[in-house]
Write a protein that holds these residues in place. Structure first.
Motif, mmCIF file in Angstrom:
data_model
loop_
_atom_site.group_PDB
_atom_site.id
_atom_site.type_symbol
_atom_site.label_atom_id
_atom_site.label_comp_id
_atom_site.label_asym_id
_atom_site.label_seq_id
_atom_site.Cartn_x
_atom_site.Cartn_y
_atom_site.Cartn_z
ATOM 1 N N ARG A 9 42.850 55.611 75.581
ATOM 2 C CA ARG A 9 41.761 55.257 76.501
ATOM 3 C C ARG A 9 40.616 54.689 75.687
ATOM 4 O O ARG A 9 40.074 55.366 74.809
ATOM 5 C CB ARG A 9 41.295 56.465 77.316
ATOM 6 N N ILE A 11 37.539 53.801 76.598
ATOM 7 C CA ILE A 11 36.301 54.553 76.819
ATOM 8 C C ILE A 11 36.597 56.012 76.503
ATOM 9 O O ILE A 11 37.316 56.685 77.227
ATOM 10 C CB ILE A 11 35.809 54.399 78.273
ATOM 11 N N GLY A 12 36.077 56.489 75.428
ATOM 12 C CA GLY A 12 36.395 57.832 74.951
ATOM 13 C C GLY A 12 37.108 57.801 73.624
ATOM 14 O O GLY A 12 37.164 58.798 72.914
ATOM 15 N N GLY A 36 36.484 62.896 71.063
ATOM 16 C CA GLY A 36 37.293 62.620 72.248
ATOM 17 C C GLY A 36 37.700 63.850 73.018
ATOM 18 O O GLY A 36 38.564 63.775 73.897
ATOM 19 N N SER A 38 36.136 65.771 75.383
ATOM 20 C CA SER A 38 35.887 65.731 76.830
ATOM 21 C C SER A 38 36.766 64.690 77.509
ATOM 22 O O SER A 38 37.272 64.914 78.623
ATOM 23 C CB SER A 38 34.412 65.432 77.103
ATOM 24 N N THR A 39 36.964 63.555 76.858
ATOM 25 C CA THR A 39 37.841 62.521 77.418
ATOM 26 C C THR A 39 39.261 63.043 77.563
ATOM 27 O O THR A 39 39.920 62.829 78.592
ATOM 28 C CB THR A 39 37.837 61.274 76.515
ATOM 29 N N ASP A 42 39.512 65.433 80.519
ATOM 30 C CA ASP A 42 39.511 64.683 81.781
ATOM 31 C C ASP A 42 40.893 64.124 82.087
ATOM 32 O O ASP A 42 41.364 64.171 83.242
ATOM 33 C CB ASP A 42 38.510 63.527 81.691
ATOM 34 N N LEU A 43 41.557 63.572 81.080
ATOM 35 C CA LEU A 43 42.891 63.000 81.281
ATOM 36 C C LEU A 43 43.914 64.088 81.590
ATOM 37 O O LEU A 43 44.769 63.918 82.467
ATOM 38 C CB LEU A 43 43.319 62.211 80.038
ATOM 39 N N SER A 48 40.703 61.405 85.395
ATOM 40 C CA SER A 48 40.649 59.984 85.061
ATOM 41 C C SER A 48 42.016 59.575 84.527
ATOM 42 O O SER A 48 42.836 60.423 84.171
ATOM 43 C CB SER A 48 39.544 59.695 84.031
ATOM 44 N N ASP A 165 35.402 72.706 79.640
ATOM 45 C CA ASP A 165 34.706 71.932 78.619
ATOM 46 C C ASP A 165 33.475 72.710 78.164
ATOM 47 O O ASP A 165 32.488 72.814 78.890
ATOM 48 C CB ASP A 165 34.305 70.562 79.184
ATOM 49 N N GLY A 216 39.491 60.275 67.890
ATOM 50 C CA GLY A 216 40.442 60.014 68.959
ATOM 51 C C GLY A 216 41.886 60.281 68.643
ATOM 52 O O GLY A 216 42.768 59.944 69.442
#
Length: 256
Positions: A9, A11-12, A36, A38-39, A42-43, A48, A165, A216
């Motif tokens: 991703r 963004i993140g 990364g 929090s990203t 979310d996934l 998201s 989180d 990431g």
């Protein structure tokens, strides 16, 4: 229970990341700011979508789950959650039972909310306005809400997962330790827990598995003993790390 396969991703900043989050275990995601965490949460929660790769929950693509069915099995607590309207604490926790409308009785829903408030040491707040309690108290109330969301009064075989989180960020030391112990107890009850943490010693002490992110990518994962090596921590955090063993053999991480 949750499987991410080659997810990226932009963004993140996640890049070609694969991860399995088992049921009935506590998985801590750690890493420096901007790694990364929090990203990724979310996934994994299906909030998201990845630019590429796939995420599945319970062996089924997470995008194929009906939202209400997924909400009965998976609850997510972000770092901060604003409540823009006046609400009583008990009523806020009862919102966690919304996915069960028509599936459970009002009595069952109330019992789940009461149990969650007691587990998080927030029972005494039940009749207070959410807007009039402290930040740490709000954190415990929000945790109670997501616990109520996945709570079952009867045994069943449905997979359940909490994704959190930084759930201890606003808590004093006593409540922080109590919450970490509670999360371990929930895994014993069959609820999987995956949480982003900044406190590496909490990860070392309470997690079954640790995932270390850096820029990431996963650079270390496994049990705390294997994942929290001084060399890799030093590289990830840009400071010299030392791993000390206590009398009970639990690792304590010190940066200098």
């Amino acid at each position: 229970m949750i499987r991410a396969s080659n997810i990226s991703r932009r963004i993140g900043g996640l890049s070609d990341l694969s991860l399995e989050v088992p049921a009935g275990a506590c998985t801590a995601i750690i890493g420096p700011n901007g790694a990364g965490k929090s990203t990724l949460l979310d996934l994994l929660a299906g909030r998201s979508a990845a630019d590429s790769g796939s995420v599945s929950f319970g062996g089924k693509p997470i995008a194929d789950w009906a939202p209400v069915a997924l909400a009965r099995r998976r609850a997510f607590l972000p770092q901060s959650l604003e409540v823009a309207f006046p609400i009583r604490v008990m009523d806020l926790v009862m919102l966690g039972r919304s996915p069960y409308h028509g599936k459970t009785s009002a009595r069952e829903d109330r019992a789940a909310a009461e149990t969650a408030l007691r587990l998080t040491d927030a029972w005494q707040l039940r009749d207070r306005s959410y807007q009039r309690i402290s930040g740490g108290e709000r954190q415990r109330v929000q945790l109670a809400r997501v616990i109520a969301q996945v709570w079952r009064l009867r045994e069943d075989s449905e997979p359940r997962m909490l994704l959190l989180d930084e759930p201890t960020a606003s808590l004093d030391p006593g409540h922080r330790l109590a919450v970490m112990r509670l999360l371990r107890d929930l895994t014993i009850a069959g609820i999987g827990v995956v949480l982003a943490l900044h406190d590496l010693n909490d990860a070392a002490r309470f997690a079954d598995r640790v995932v270390l992110l850096h820029q990431g990518r996963i650079i270390s994962e496994g049990g705390p003993e294997a994942a929290l090596q001084a060399e890799v921590l030093s590289s990830a955090y840009g400071a010299e790390a030392q791993v000390i063993r206590t009398a009970d053999a639990a690792p304590v991480i010190v940066f200098r």
